[in-house]
Scaffold this motif. Structure first.
Motif, PDB file in Angstrom:
ATOM      1  N   ARG A 173     -53.924 -50.838  14.471  1.00 22.71           N
ATOM      2  CA  ARG A 173     -53.690 -51.566  13.255  1.00 22.71           C
ATOM      3  C   ARG A 173     -54.956 -51.617  12.566  1.00 22.71           C
ATOM      4  NH1 ARG A 173     -49.732 -56.769  12.948  1.00 22.71           N
ATOM      5  NH2 ARG A 173     -50.780 -56.516  10.749  1.00 22.71           N
ATOM      6  N   ALA A 174     -56.155 -51.871  13.399  1.00 25.39           N
ATOM      7  CA  ALA A 174     -57.394 -52.170  12.803  1.00 25.39           C
ATOM      8  C   ALA A 174     -57.791 -50.894  12.146  1.00 25.39           C
ATOM      9  CB  ALA A 174     -58.265 -52.499  13.885  1.00 25.39           C
ATOM     10  N   ARG A 175     -57.538 -49.736  12.582  1.00 23.06           N
ATOM     11  CA  ARG A 175     -58.196 -48.588  12.065  1.00 23.06           C
ATOM     12  C   ARG A 175     -57.192 -48.125  10.819  1.00 23.06           C
ATOM     13  NH1 ARG A 175     -59.327 -44.925  17.662  1.00 23.06           N
ATOM     14  NH2 ARG A 175     -60.500 -46.613  18.534  1.00 23.06           N
ATOM     15  N   ILE A 176     -55.986 -48.307  10.991  1.00 27.22           N
ATOM     16  CA  ILE A 176     -55.071 -48.210   9.719  1.00 27.22           C
ATOM     17  C   ILE A 176     -55.526 -49.042   8.511  1.00 27.22           C
ATOM     18  CG2 ILE A 176     -53.011 -48.467   8.824  1.00 27.22           C
ATOM     19  CD1 ILE A 176     -52.020 -47.609  11.559  1.00 27.22           C
ATOM     20  N   ARG A 177     -55.974 -50.423   8.705  1.00 23.64           N
ATOM     21  CA  ARG A 177     -56.223 -51.522   7.795  1.00 23.64           C
ATOM     22  C   ARG A 177     -57.662 -50.894   7.165  1.00 23.64           C
ATOM     23  NH1 ARG A 177     -57.347 -55.580  10.800  1.00 23.64           N
ATOM     24  NH2 ARG A 177     -55.128 -55.677  11.560  1.00 23.64           N
ATOM     25  N   GLN A 178     -58.790 -50.322   8.042  1.00 29.49           N
ATOM     26  CA  GLN A 178     -59.940 -49.979   7.569  1.00 29.49           C
ATOM     27  C   GLN A 178     -59.654 -48.743   6.417  1.00 29.49           C
ATOM     28  OE1 GLN A 178     -62.418 -48.344  10.436  1.00 29.49           O
ATOM     29  NE2 GLN A 178     -64.231 -48.374   9.115  1.00 29.49           N
ATOM     30  N   VAL A 179     -58.547 -47.780   6.755  1.00 27.16           N
ATOM     31  CA  VAL A 179     -58.248 -46.723   5.999  1.00 27.16           C
ATOM     32  C   VAL A 179     -57.886 -47.247   4.564  1.00 27.16           C
ATOM     33  CG1 VAL A 179     -57.026 -44.575   5.234  1.00 27.16           C
ATOM     34  CG2 VAL A 179     -58.105 -44.957   7.760  1.00 27.16           C
ATOM     35  N   PHE A 180     -56.745 -48.027   4.681  1.00 20.64           N
ATOM     36  CA  PHE A 180     -56.078 -48.747   3.510  1.00 20.64           C
ATOM     37  C   PHE A 180     -57.236 -49.414   2.524  1.00 20.64           C
ATOM     38  CE2 PHE A 180     -51.724 -48.226   5.391  1.00 20.64           C
ATOM     39  CZ  PHE A 180     -51.525 -47.061   4.933  1.00 20.64           C
ATOM     40  N   GLY A 181     -58.072 -50.193   3.444  1.00 22.76           N
ATOM     41  CA  GLY A 181     -58.869 -51.065   2.698  1.00 22.76           C
ATOM     42  C   GLY A 181     -60.043 -50.313   1.679  1.00 22.76           C
ATOM     43  N   GLN A 182     -60.331 -49.175   2.381  1.00 22.21           N
ATOM     44  CA  GLN A 182     -60.938 -48.287   1.682  1.00 22.21           C
ATOM     45  C   GLN A 182     -60.300 -47.282   0.359  1.00 22.21           C
ATOM     46  OE1 GLN A 182     -62.883 -45.941   4.952  1.00 22.21           O
ATOM     47  NE2 GLN A 182     -64.319 -47.571   5.358  1.00 22.21           N
ATOM     48  N   THR A 241     -48.546 -38.686  15.705  1.00 21.00           N
ATOM     49  CA  THR A 241     -48.446 -39.449  16.995  1.00 21.00           C
ATOM     50  C   THR A 241     -47.198 -38.521  17.528  1.00 21.00           C
ATOM     51  OG1 THR A 241     -47.778 -41.532  17.958  1.00 21.00           O
ATOM     52  CG2 THR A 241     -46.733 -40.828  16.059  1.00 21.00           C
ATOM     53  N   GLY A 242     -47.076 -39.269  19.015  1.00 22.18           N
ATOM     54  CA  GLY A 242     -45.980 -38.322  19.848  1.00 22.18           C
ATOM     55  C   GLY A 242     -44.781 -38.647  19.388  1.00 22.18           C
ATOM     56  N   ASN A 243     -44.351 -39.834  20.135  1.00 21.08           N
ATOM     57  CA  ASN A 243     -42.768 -40.226  19.712  1.00 21.08           C
ATOM     58  C   ASN A 243     -42.706 -41.234  18.726  1.00 21.08           C
ATOM     59  OD1 ASN A 243     -42.795 -42.901  20.646  1.00 21.08           O
ATOM     60  ND2 ASN A 243     -42.428 -42.012  22.798  1.00 21.08           N
ATOM     61  N   HIS A 244     -41.795 -41.661  18.106  1.00 22.02           N
ATOM     62  CA  HIS A 244     -41.825 -42.329  16.910  1.00 22.02           C
ATOM     63  C   HIS A 244     -42.521 -43.851  16.916  1.00 22.02           C
ATOM     64  CE1 HIS A 244     -39.678 -42.598  12.691  1.00 22.02           C
ATOM     65  NE2 HIS A 244     -40.664 -42.778  12.604  1.00 22.02           N
ATOM     66  N   LEU A 245     -42.394 -44.139  18.237  1.00 23.50           N
ATOM     67  CA  LEU A 245     -42.937 -45.719  18.527  1.00 23.50           C
ATOM     68  C   LEU A 245     -44.339 -45.634  18.029  1.00 23.50           C
ATOM     69  CD1 LEU A 245     -43.389 -48.254  19.987  1.00 23.50           C
ATOM     70  CD2 LEU A 245     -43.411 -47.173  22.261  1.00 23.50           C
ATOM     71  N   GLY A 246     -45.164 -44.404  18.009  1.00 25.10           N
ATOM     72  CA  GLY A 246     -46.293 -44.303  17.576  1.00 25.10           C
ATOM     73  C   GLY A 246     -46.866 -44.889  16.240  1.00 25.10           C
ATOM     74  N   ALA A 247     -45.852 -44.760  15.436  1.00 24.89           N
ATOM     75  CA  ALA A 247     -45.845 -45.090  13.752  1.00 24.89           C
ATOM     76  C   ALA A 247     -45.882 -46.613  13.683  1.00 24.89           C
ATOM     77  CB  ALA A 247     -44.648 -44.479  13.146  1.00 24.89           C
ATOM     78  N   LEU A 248     -45.548 -47.393  14.769  1.00 27.77           N
ATOM     79  CA  LEU A 248     -45.131 -49.028  14.869  1.00 27.77           C
ATOM     80  C   LEU A 248     -46.489 -49.436  14.117  1.00 27.77           C
ATOM     81  CD1 LEU A 248     -43.767 -51.492  15.201  1.00 27.77           C
ATOM     82  CD2 LEU A 248     -44.499 -51.540  17.804  1.00 27.77           C
ATOM     83  N   PRO A 249     -47.503 -49.325  14.380  1.00 19.85           N
ATOM     84  CA  PRO A 249     -48.732 -50.055  13.619  1.00 19.85           C
ATOM     85  C   PRO A 249     -49.003 -49.874  12.361  1.00 19.85           C
ATOM     86  CG  PRO A 249     -49.611 -48.874  15.959  1.00 19.85           C
ATOM     87  CD  PRO A 249     -48.244 -48.486  15.500  1.00 19.85           C
ATOM     88  N   VAL A 250     -48.350 -48.916  11.529  1.00 18.23           N
ATOM     89  CA  VAL A 250     -48.347 -48.401  10.383  1.00 18.23           C
ATOM     90  C   VAL A 250     -47.265 -49.204   9.744  1.00 18.23           C
ATOM     91  CG1 VAL A 250     -47.893 -46.537   8.563  1.00 18.23           C
ATOM     92  CG2 VAL A 250     -49.104 -45.890  10.726  1.00 18.23           C
ATOM     93  N   TYR A 251     -46.165 -49.411  10.419  1.00 15.15           N
ATOM     94  CA  TYR A 251     -45.014 -50.497   9.846  1.00 15.15           C
ATOM     95  C   TYR A 251     -45.718 -51.787   9.933  1.00 15.15           C
ATOM     96  CZ  TYR A 251     -41.400 -46.831   9.853  1.00 15.15           C
ATOM     97  OH  TYR A 251     -40.735 -45.725   9.537  1.00 15.15           O
ATOM     98  N   ASP A 252     -46.263 -52.224  10.999  1.00 16.75           N
ATOM     99  CA  ASP A 252     -46.993 -53.640  11.084  1.00 16.75           C
ATOM    100  C   ASP A 252     -47.762 -53.873   9.946  1.00 16.75           C
ATOM    101  OD1 ASP A 252     -45.703 -54.352  13.533  1.00 16.75           O
ATOM    102  OD2 ASP A 252     -47.275 -53.486  14.730  1.00 16.75           O
ATOM    103  N   GLU A 253     -48.935 -52.917   9.629  1.00 18.89           N
ATOM    104  CA  GLU A 253     -49.884 -53.075   8.669  1.00 18.89           C
ATOM    105  C   GLU A 253     -49.473 -52.917   7.162  1.00 18.89           C
ATOM    106  OE1 GLU A 253     -53.343 -54.408   8.124  1.00 18.89           O
ATOM    107  OE2 GLU A 253     -52.556 -54.099  10.044  1.00 18.89           O
ATOM    108  N   LEU A 254     -48.323 -52.160   7.005  1.00 20.08           N
ATOM    109  CA  LEU A 254     -48.037 -52.227   5.300  1.00 20.08           C
ATOM    110  C   LEU A 254     -46.999 -53.577   4.912  1.00 20.08           C
ATOM    111  CD1 LEU A 254     -46.683 -48.459   5.231  1.00 20.08           C
ATOM    112  CD2 LEU A 254     -48.483 -49.289   4.065  1.00 20.08           C
ATOM    113  N   ALA A 255     -47.584 -54.000   3.917  1.00 17.44           N
ATOM    114  CA  ALA A 255     -47.141 -55.278   3.623  1.00 17.44           C
ATOM    115  C   ALA A 255     -45.753 -55.188   2.818  1.00 17.44           C
ATOM    116  CB  ALA A 255     -48.071 -55.996   2.543  1.00 17.44           C
ATOM    117  N   ARG A 256     -45.201 -56.377   2.282  1.00 19.00           N
ATOM    118  CA  ARG A 256     -43.828 -56.306   1.823  1.00 19.00           C
ATOM    119  C   ARG A 256     -43.908 -55.601   0.294  1.00 19.00           C
ATOM    120  NH1 ARG A 256     -39.198 -57.434   3.517  1.00 19.00           N
ATOM    121  NH2 ARG A 256     -38.560 -58.276   1.649  1.00 19.00           N
TER     122      ARG A 256
END
Length: 209
Positions: free
Chosen positions: A11-20, A28-43
């Protein structure tokens, strides 16, 4: 990164990319690896998810612990709006699906009325500040893309994706995730070539003037 901290670190790395203000390419491997992206994207974000499965399984023979089959049940609140295209679910009830998905369109609906579905998607994307594209490779029919752990028949063709991108619009697209590619099931690297071409196409489509 330590396994117990993977979600926090991701999440921290994703937040940095979006922040810039940069474009996020997440593989990622299985779909679970996308969970931090879903966590970080806002409403104010809309996730356009291409997946043969709706990852909200709560059936009696499914684990209640976090897995690639139920990770959407574990997304941090408030979750982003999610639109699924291409699923082949037959058992999950519509009222249950609506609890977690803003909208969902099966592969059958895409086949019967692709223009109508893309028109609805275009309207949803126009009302979103940001759009993220999440590709689970099992959305493709195994005739075109056999290199996945759990293939499902009656999938979509890779040729559908340029039409999908046209409906999304390049200005709002902020990232692209790819998961569930299993190289051991590939045939003469055809699936790998499909993904590499698609990544290059998306980046050129996004930034080419």
């Amino acid at each position: 990164m330590p396994l117990r901290r993977w979600r926090i670190e991701a999440r921290a790395r994703i937040r940095q990319v979006f922040g810039q203000g940069e474009f996020l390419l997440w593989v990622t491997g299985n779909h679970l690896g996308a969970l931090p992206v879903y966590d970080e994207l806002a409403r104010n974000a809309l996730i356009v998810q291409l997946d043969a499965h709706l990852d909200i399984y709560n059936l009696s023979d499914c684990t209640a612990e976090l897995s690639h089959g139920n990770f959407l049940l574990h997304v941090e609140e408030p979750p982003p709006r999610i639109v699924n295209l291409g699923h082949r679910e037959l058992l999950l009830r519509p009222e249950y699906i609506q609890k977690y998905y803003h909208a969902s369109f099966s592969a059958v609906e895409l086949t019967v009325d692709s223009s109508g579905v893309l028109g609805k998607l275009r309207e949803m994307c126009e009302s979103a500040e940001r759009v993220f594209l999440d590709l689970d490779c099992d959305v493709f029919d195994p005739t075109y893309f056999p290199a996945v752990p759990q293939s499902r028949p009656f999938g979509i063709s890779p040729l559908f994706l340029p039409r999908l991108l046209d409906a999304v619009g390049r200005q709002r697209l902020v990232g692209f995730a790819i998961c569930e590619f299993e190289p051991a099931r590939d045939r003469h690297d055809r699936c790998l070539e499909t993904l590499m071409w698609l990544i290059e196409y998306v980046l050129l489509w996004k930034y080419e003037k």
